[in-house]
Design a protein around this motif. Sequence first.
Motif, PDB file in Angstrom:
ATOM      1  N   GLY A  47      -3.030  -1.217  -6.107  1.00 67.33           N
ATOM      2  CA  GLY A  47      -2.261  -1.973  -5.117  1.00 67.33           C
ATOM      3  C   GLY A  47      -1.829  -1.098  -3.949  1.00 67.33           C
TER       4      GLY A  47
ATOM      5  N   ALA B  92       4.369  -9.560  -7.229  1.00 63.58           N
ATOM      6  CA  ALA B  92       5.449  -9.279  -6.272  1.00 63.58           C
ATOM      7  C   ALA B  92       5.516 -10.349  -5.187  1.00 63.58           C
ATOM      8  CB  ALA B  92       5.250  -7.885  -5.681  1.00 63.58           C
TER       9      ALA B  92
ATOM     10  N   TYR C  92      11.291 -13.887  -9.125  1.00 60.08           N
ATOM     11  CA  TYR C  92      10.767 -12.537  -8.894  1.00 60.08           C
ATOM     12  C   TYR C  92      11.884 -11.496  -8.989  1.00 60.08           C
ATOM     13  CZ  TYR C  92       9.395  -8.372  -6.320  1.00 60.08           C
ATOM     14  OH  TYR C  92       9.199  -7.062  -5.944  1.00 60.08           O
TER      15      TYR C  92
ATOM     16  N   HIS D  41       4.198   0.458 -11.433  1.00 59.36           N
ATOM     17  CA  HIS D  41       4.244  -0.391 -10.228  1.00 59.36           C
ATOM     18  C   HIS D  41       3.563  -1.745 -10.420  1.00 59.36           C
ATOM     19  CE1 HIS D  41       5.748   2.979  -7.900  1.00 59.36           C
ATOM     20  NE2 HIS D  41       5.808   2.224  -6.822  1.00 59.36           N
ATOM     21  N   ALA D  42       2.844  -1.945 -11.519  1.00 59.96           N
ATOM     22  CA  ALA D  42       2.132  -3.230 -11.685  1.00 59.96           C
ATOM     23  C   ALA D  42       3.153  -4.362 -11.733  1.00 59.96           C
ATOM     24  CB  ALA D  42       1.304  -3.218 -12.960  1.00 59.96           C
TER      25      ALA D  42
ATOM     26  N   VAL E 116       8.747  -2.227   2.155  1.00 59.50           N
ATOM     27  CA  VAL E 116       7.844  -1.098   2.367  1.00 59.50           C
ATOM     28  C   VAL E 116       6.662  -1.613   3.193  1.00 59.50           C
ATOM     29  CG1 VAL E 116       6.492   0.693   1.232  1.00 59.50           C
ATOM     30  CG2 VAL E 116       8.529  -0.247   0.086  1.00 59.50           C
TER      31      VAL E 116
ATOM     32  N   LYS F  13      12.459  -8.516 -11.909  1.00 58.64           N
ATOM     33  CA  LYS F  13      12.557  -7.074 -11.665  1.00 58.64           C
ATOM     34  C   LYS F  13      13.852  -6.517 -12.270  1.00 58.64           C
ATOM     35  CE  LYS F  13       9.805  -5.031  -9.619  1.00 58.64           C
ATOM     36  NZ  LYS F  13       8.447  -4.505  -9.993  1.00 58.64           N
TER      37      LYS F  13
ATOM     38  N   SER G  16       9.338   0.883 -10.049  1.00 59.38           N
ATOM     39  CA  SER G  16       9.520   0.313  -8.701  1.00 59.38           C
ATOM     40  C   SER G  16      10.242  -1.012  -8.801  1.00 59.38           C
ATOM     41  CB  SER G  16       8.155   0.085  -8.065  1.00 59.38           C
ATOM     42  OG  SER G  16       7.384  -0.766  -8.906  1.00 59.38           O
ATOM     43  N   SER G  17      11.545  -0.980  -8.564  1.00 61.26           N
ATOM     44  CA  SER G  17      12.299  -2.221  -8.532  1.00 61.26           C
ATOM     45  C   SER G  17      12.527  -2.606  -7.060  1.00 61.26           C
ATOM     46  CB  SER G  17      13.616  -2.049  -9.292  1.00 61.26           C
ATOM     47  OG  SER G  17      14.263  -3.295  -9.424  1.00 61.26           O
ATOM     48  N   THR G  18      13.409  -3.532  -6.833  1.00 62.81           N
ATOM     49  CA  THR G  18      13.588  -4.028  -5.473  1.00 62.81           C
ATOM     50  C   THR G  18      15.070  -4.125  -5.106  1.00 62.81           C
ATOM     51  OG1 THR G  18      13.385  -6.052  -4.150  1.00 62.81           O
ATOM     52  CG2 THR G  18      13.242  -6.329  -6.511  1.00 62.81           C
TER      53      THR G  18
ATOM     54  N   ASP H 160      -4.818  -1.265 -13.835  1.00 60.45           N
ATOM     55  CA  ASP H 160      -4.593  -2.378 -12.896  1.00 60.45           C
ATOM     56  C   ASP H 160      -5.568  -3.506 -13.250  1.00 60.45           C
ATOM     57  OD1 ASP H 160      -3.388  -2.313  -9.633  1.00 60.45           O
ATOM     58  OD2 ASP H 160      -4.607  -3.996 -10.343  1.00 60.45           O
ATOM     59  N   ASN H 161      -5.086  -4.729 -13.185  1.00 60.47           N
ATOM     60  CA  ASN H 161      -5.998  -5.851 -13.480  1.00 60.47           C
ATOM     61  C   ASN H 161      -6.661  -6.418 -12.221  1.00 60.47           C
ATOM     62  OD1 ASN H 161      -3.972  -7.278 -12.257  1.00 60.47           O
ATOM     63  ND2 ASN H 161      -3.683  -8.779 -13.905  1.00 60.47           N
TER      64      ASN H 161
ATOM     65  N   GLY I 222      -0.596  -0.501 -11.693  1.00 60.36           N
ATOM     66  CA  GLY I 222      -0.611  -1.104 -10.355  1.00 60.36           C
ATOM     67  C   GLY I 222      -1.202  -0.171  -9.309  1.00 60.36           C
TER      68      GLY I 222
ATOM     69  N   GLY J 246      -4.647  -6.104  -6.321  1.00 64.69           N
ATOM     70  CA  GLY J 246      -5.095  -4.770  -5.915  1.00 64.69           C
ATOM     71  C   GLY J 246      -6.611  -4.762  -5.719  1.00 64.69           C
TER      72      GLY J 246
ATOM     73  N   ALA K 204      -7.300  -3.314 -16.643  1.00 63.83           N
ATOM     74  CA  ALA K 204      -6.620  -3.891 -17.804  1.00 63.83           C
ATOM     75  C   ALA K 204      -5.347  -4.580 -17.366  1.00 63.83           C
ATOM     76  CB  ALA K 204      -6.289  -2.789 -18.809  1.00 63.83           C
ATOM     77  N   ASP K 205      -4.915  -5.521 -18.192  1.00 65.68           N
ATOM     78  CA  ASP K 205      -3.737  -6.328 -17.886  1.00 65.68           C
ATOM     79  C   ASP K 205      -2.564  -5.823 -18.733  1.00 65.68           C
ATOM     80  OD1 ASP K 205      -1.847  -8.538 -17.813  1.00 65.68           O
ATOM     81  OD2 ASP K 205      -3.510  -9.677 -16.942  1.00 65.68           O
TER      82      ASP K 205
HETATM   83  P1  NAD Z   1       0.617  -4.962  -4.766  1.00 67.69           P
HETATM   84  O1  NAD Z   1       0.425  -6.402  -5.108  1.00 67.69           O
HETATM   85  O2  NAD Z   1      -0.267  -4.358  -3.734  1.00 67.69           O
HETATM   86  O3  NAD Z   1       0.545  -4.068  -6.085  1.00 67.69           O
HETATM   87  C1  NAD Z   1       0.760  -4.557  -7.382  1.00 67.69           C
HETATM   88  C2  NAD Z   1      -0.418  -4.153  -8.246  1.00 67.69           C
HETATM   89  O4  NAD Z   1      -0.181  -4.588  -9.588  1.00 67.69           O
HETATM   90  C3  NAD Z   1      -1.735  -4.799  -7.793  1.00 67.69           C
HETATM   91  O5  NAD Z   1      -2.735  -3.817  -7.670  1.00 67.69           O
HETATM   92  C4  NAD Z   1      -2.047  -5.788  -8.905  1.00 67.69           C
HETATM   93  O6  NAD Z   1      -3.440  -5.998  -9.082  1.00 67.69           O
HETATM   94  C5  NAD Z   1      -1.386  -5.134 -10.104  1.00 67.69           C
HETATM   95  N1  NAD Z   1      -1.050  -6.091 -11.169  1.00 67.69           N
HETATM   96  C6  NAD Z   1      -0.432  -7.298 -11.035  1.00 67.69           C
HETATM   97  N2  NAD Z   1      -0.300  -7.887 -12.223  1.00 67.69           N
HETATM   98  C7  NAD Z   1      -0.833  -7.030 -13.161  1.00 67.69           C
HETATM   99  C8  NAD Z   1      -1.000  -7.083 -14.566  1.00 67.69           C
HETATM  100  N3  NAD Z   1      -0.578  -8.132 -15.275  1.00 67.69           N
HETATM  101  N4  NAD Z   1      -1.603  -6.039 -15.186  1.00 67.69           N
HETATM  102  C9  NAD Z   1      -2.042  -4.971 -14.470  1.00 67.69           C
HETATM  103  N5  NAD Z   1      -1.916  -4.861 -13.142  1.00 67.69           N
HETATM  104  C10 NAD Z   1      -1.319  -5.890 -12.477  1.00 67.69           C
HETATM  105  O7  NAD Z   1       2.148  -4.837  -4.343  1.00 67.69           O
HETATM  106  P2  NAD Z   1       2.979  -3.586  -3.793  1.00 67.69           P
HETATM  107  O8  NAD Z   1       3.632  -4.058  -2.552  1.00 67.69           O
HETATM  108  O9  NAD Z   1       2.163  -2.357  -3.789  1.00 67.69           O
HETATM  109  O10 NAD Z   1       4.121  -3.497  -4.898  1.00 67.69           O
HETATM  110  C11 NAD Z   1       4.109  -2.521  -5.936  1.00 67.69           C
HETATM  111  C12 NAD Z   1       5.406  -2.568  -6.690  1.00 67.69           C
HETATM  112  O11 NAD Z   1       6.507  -2.305  -5.829  1.00 67.69           O
HETATM  113  C13 NAD Z   1       5.714  -3.903  -7.379  1.00 67.69           C
HETATM  114  O12 NAD Z   1       6.253  -3.627  -8.648  1.00 67.69           O
HETATM  115  C14 NAD Z   1       6.757  -4.544  -6.492  1.00 67.69           C
HETATM  116  O13 NAD Z   1       7.610  -5.389  -7.232  1.00 67.69           O
HETATM  117  C15 NAD Z   1       7.490  -3.324  -5.975  1.00 67.69           C
HETATM  118  N6  NAD Z   1       8.141  -3.560  -4.678  1.00 67.69           N
HETATM  119  C16 NAD Z   1       7.409  -3.644  -3.531  1.00 67.69           C
HETATM  120  C17 NAD Z   1       8.047  -3.846  -2.309  1.00 67.69           C
HETATM  121  C18 NAD Z   1       7.296  -3.912  -0.998  1.00 67.69           C
HETATM  122  O14 NAD Z   1       7.933  -3.971   0.044  1.00 67.69           O
HETATM  123  N7  NAD Z   1       5.976  -3.884  -0.981  1.00 67.69           N
HETATM  124  C19 NAD Z   1       9.441  -4.002  -2.280  1.00 67.69           C
HETATM  125  C20 NAD Z   1      10.157  -3.941  -3.472  1.00 67.69           C
HETATM  126  C21 NAD Z   1       9.492  -3.680  -4.665  1.00 67.69           C
END
Ligand code: NAD
Length: 306
Positions: free
Chosen positions: A10, A77, A145, A73-74, A175, A149, A118-120, A31-32, A7, A36, A50-51
Amino acid sequence: MKILITGGAGFIASHIADKYINLGHKVAVVDNLATGFRRNVNKKASFYKADIRNKIAIEIIFKKERPEIVNHHAAIAEVVKSLRDPIPTFETNALGTVNVLRAFGEYGLGKNKKIIFSSTGGAIYGQPDKIPADEKTPAVPLSPYGLSKLLGEEIIKFYSDYYGFKYLIFRYPNVYGPRQNPKGEAGVVAIFSGLMKSGQRPTIYGNGTKTRDYVYINDIINANAIALKKGANEILNLGSGKETNDKKIYYLTAKYAEFKEKPIYAPARKGEVYKIAISGKKAQKVLKWQAKTNIETGIKNTVKKL
Ligand code: NAD
């Protein structure tokens, strides 16, 4: 150290990749690009488009990179998306996590093997009786969701034990900061700021008194840096413990986006928590970590850079 970040294109994990590289580590990003962006990926990182649902692709990458640390982190979300169409969320957030953990167990290398996840907080605790919610608060996810997590956490615990490496699970608050996608479903500061900068009036759902715990990206980066050295087999909230309501977020964002108009008010959305903040006391004890950036400074920096 060799660190693999999923991830890492992202919002949050691209900043963590930058930090790890600045600390002198060798970073690979997987990251797929679902949500992101390639432009977020540090030029010094190796990048694999990659996924994580693709077991073979993930194995090949781990065989090549042989990381000592995985920062996972992928994820998909998005709460609303997960309610509308849950299967992709479970496939990525739960089953994809199995692929990552198994590949790490089989091919990761080094004596300090560890996974950071990265959980929530909010999406797992639901509407807690006591605010700020600590880690002992019962898990009552209100969306697929949140449930995905929570499953991710259990998968991490199971495989860490099975393969004998360490884990550190972070439960994030809301965040916010630069690189958060203003076109996404979550991330109210980014959404408000994006709209205000293009002259559009943002919508507040409810009467503006709904609260969340907002923590600026730099504080989250710091926790992920400390996690390379400290904290094993723990679940830690990375909260500030403080609630901030929608109205305050609106008017602080408006101040720095120089936007003069009032919000549009719409009925509160179903399934949304009314009030929450999560306690960071355990993280303070275990990691000596604390959310330090005040909300006004964080919003000012975010609006300037978004
Ligand atoms: P984001 O969407 O910017 O980042 C997630 C990334 O994962 C992206 O770049 C996406 O392309 C990639 N991704 C998604 N599915 C994928 C797959 N199948 N294979 C490979 N890559 C994949 O979101 P973010 O806000 O940066 O969140 C990052 C992490 O933090 C997540 O796990 C989210 O659950 C967790 N989180 C975020 C928050 C927040 O406030 N932003 C709060 C709690 C938890």
